[in-house]
Design an enzyme around this catalytic site. Structure first.
Site, PDB file in Angstrom:
ATOM      1  N   ASP A 160      -1.394   6.245  12.138  1.00  0.00           N
ATOM      2  CA  ASP A 160      -0.734   5.489  11.078  1.00  0.00           C
ATOM      3  C   ASP A 160       0.546   6.244  10.699  1.00  0.00           C
ATOM      4  O   ASP A 160       0.489   7.301  10.066  1.00  0.00           O
ATOM      5  CB  ASP A 160      -1.685   5.386   9.878  1.00  0.00           C
ATOM      6  CG  ASP A 160      -1.056   4.724   8.653  1.00  0.00           C
ATOM      7  OD1 ASP A 160       0.185   4.560   8.616  1.00  0.00           O
ATOM      8  OD2 ASP A 160      -1.804   4.366   7.726  1.00  0.00           O
ATOM      9  N   SER A 176       0.813  -1.222   0.000  1.00  0.00           N
ATOM     10  CA  SER A 176       0.000   0.000   0.000  1.00  0.00           C
ATOM     11  C   SER A 176       0.844   1.269   0.000  1.00  0.00           C
ATOM     12  O   SER A 176       0.370   2.332  -0.395  1.00  0.00           O
ATOM     13  CB  SER A 176      -0.943   0.000   1.196  1.00  0.00           C
ATOM     14  OG  SER A 176      -0.217  -0.229   2.381  1.00  0.00           O
ATOM     15  N   HIS A 211       1.941   5.113   6.270  1.00  0.00           N
ATOM     16  CA  HIS A 211       1.491   5.705   5.003  1.00  0.00           C
ATOM     17  C   HIS A 211       1.702   7.226   5.007  1.00  0.00           C
ATOM     18  O   HIS A 211       1.868   7.826   6.060  1.00  0.00           O
ATOM     19  CB  HIS A 211       0.015   5.365   4.784  1.00  0.00           C
ATOM     20  CG  HIS A 211      -0.216   3.891   4.644  1.00  0.00           C
ATOM     21  ND1 HIS A 211      -0.651   3.106   5.684  1.00  0.00           N
ATOM     22  CD2 HIS A 211      -0.028   3.068   3.596  1.00  0.00           C
ATOM     23  CE1 HIS A 211      -0.738   1.849   5.274  1.00  0.00           C
ATOM     24  NE2 HIS A 211      -0.352   1.800   4.010  1.00  0.00           N
TER      25      HIS A 211
END
Ligand code: NAG
Ligand code: NAG
Ligand code: NAG
Ligand code: NAG
Ligand code: NAG
Ligand code: NAG
Length: 416
Positions: free
Chosen positions: A387, A147, A390
């Site tokens: 997070d 991702s 990312h």
């Protein structure tokens, strides 16, 4: 050496042409941006009917050339909120997924968008989407990985999409691929979900197990058949390996599951990948890139001793030298070793160090968890929910793509 000199001369003889055309290209771009016409000016001016073999030369200007001796990965982030604007905004790019649109998701500060990467010894060429599209004419560019790599794919799509009129571009989901097609250039920018590059039980693009991992270290054919013939391949794989010091995997017999040291497993997987490259890539026609690990900022004590948080509420890059423990140097050495021994040329884009400084640029609590935006309650518990893997977009992956673009320009001029 001689070859390089002739090349340089050839390029220099193009300069007058280059300068004239630059103006035209510049004007066209403004045109397209403001007109937002459904009719394609790009096609009228520079396009060619499909199937016509002759390719128009892409004009490489002096500013587009990075000096061989310049290491673009060494430098610093400079604040610039006036002459350097992001290549796109959350609003102007309809292809961003919720996971990365930090402002829309409530991030209060926006400083992270205005830092420009400045290499120590040279300047990165100014990103020109039209020039990139000319390079990509009739070609497929594919990002393969997890991702984080999907973020880079989306960044690239957003960086070019503004020059393509509505109706001449489309984003399709064909799991495990995402395909952005640009009709008038007969080109595509694609993404292929393969978090370990080799096969694993996490290969389903949406319904993959996250905690339970089982990697087939010697199997790559299922993925590889989708990569065959792709003109430009950009690989990345790191964070999925790093969950624990060991990982369940098979090698040889598919029924013989064993716990491998992550470093051992990573090496075996890359060797499988290397063999695939050597048997499947035609170096004359295809280019291969490998992205180094994207750093994480999970522990604030690494850059602010005494603190006990993460990337949440960080608004500025780290100043001075820094390398987080999340970026495993043993893995770095393995990548180096495998690439050195490859018979196919793979360009290694070592973006780890430059991204290490950017503790401020992660999605933090302004992203998703398990496919859903964080709830208010979750947001108020950043220690548990931030997070720090990312990146917000626009953001750091745009710089990775500027560097990729610089390399594509460089290798393109060799084919002039
Ligand atoms: C372009 O097409 C869209 C829908 O196809 C339409 O709504 C829009 O008005 C068109 N724009 C121009 C400038 O023709
Ligand atoms: C740019 O940043 C400086 C310093 O942070 C600030 O004073 C100025 O108002 C900003 N300018 C714009 C156009 O945002
Ligand atoms: C490997 O699989 C076994 C059996 O499913 C499990 O008990 C073990 O925790 C797994 N090891 C790792 C490192 O995930
Ligand atoms: C696995 O890693 C541990 C700790 O790093 C090391 O002691 C051990 O020898 C390694 N095993 C193998 C098979 O490489
Ligand atoms: C975020 O950081 C600022 C200082 O940089 C501090 O004043 C503020 O309390 C912090 N906010 C939270 C929610 O931790
Ligand atoms: C990537 O860059 C880092 C930091 O500059 C360096 O330590 C490392 O050796 C580089 N890796 C490779 C494979 O060149």
């Amino acid at each position: 050496m001689t070859k390089q000199l002739t090349l340089d001369r050839r390029i220099q003889s193009l300069f007058p042409v280059a300068l004239a055309s630059l103006l035209v290209l510049g004007t066209t771009r403004v045109f397209l941006d403001t007109l937002k016409s459904n009719h394609s000016f790009v096609f009228q001016l520079y396009g060619r009917p499909r199937g016509q073999e002759q390719r128009p030369a892409v004009i490489i200007s002096p500013e587009d050339r990075i000096d061989e001796s310049c290491n673009v990965f060494e430098g610093k982030w400079v604040w610039n909120n006036e002459s350097y604007l992001p290549h796109y905004t959350e609003q102007s790019c309809p292809y961003l997924v919720k996971q990365v649109t930090c402002q829309k998701n409530g991030r209060p500060d926006s400083y992270y968008k205005n830092w420009r990467w400045q290499p120590n010894d040279c300047k990165l060429p100014r990103f020109d989407p039209l020039k990139l599209m000319q390079i990509l004419r009739g070609k497929r560019l594919m990002f393969v990985g997890d991702s984080v790599q999907r973020g880079q794919f989306e960044s690239m799509v957003c960086m070019v999409q503004s020059i393509i009129p509505r109706g001449k571009k489309s984003l399709q989901r064909v799991p495990p691929r995402k395909i952005f097609r640009i009709d008038e250039f007969d080109a595509s920018i694609e993404y292929y979900w393969a978090p370990f590059i080799v096969e694993s039980i996490s290969d389903h693009a949406t319904k993959h197990t996250v905690l339970k991992r089982l990697v087939k270290l010697d199997s790559i054919a299922k993925h590889g058949k989708h990569w065959e013939g792709v003109d430009i391949l950009v690989f990345e794989s790191y964070v999925w390996w790093m969950h624990k010091p060991t990982i369940n995997a098979t090698y040889g017999s598919p029924n013989d599951v064993q716990e491998y040291n992550v470093t051992t497993a990573y090496k075996l997987a890359l060797q499988t990948w290397a063999e695939w490259l050597e048997s499947s890539i035609n170096p004359e026609r295809q280019k291969v890139f490998f992205m180094s690990m994207s750093p994480t900022h999970l522990w604030s004590w690494e850059w602010r001793p005494g603190s006990d948080e993460n990337c949440y509420n960080e608004s500025y890059p780290i100043q001075g030298s820094y390398w987080g423990t999340g970026s495993n140097t043993k893995i770095m050495d393995i990548i180096d070793d495998v690439l050195q021994n490859l018979k196919v040329k793979v360009t290694f884009l070592n973006i780890t160090q430059l991204s290490e400084y950017r503790k401020d640029a992660h999605t933090s609590v302004y992203g998703e968890r398990k496919g859903k935006l964080l709830t208010k309650d979750q947001r108020s518990d950043p220690k548990k929910f931030a997070d720090c893997i990312h990146w917000c977009l626009p953001g750091v992956p745009d710089t990775w793509n500027e560097i990729l673009y610089a390399h594509l320009l460089k290798s393109h001029q060799n084919f002039l």
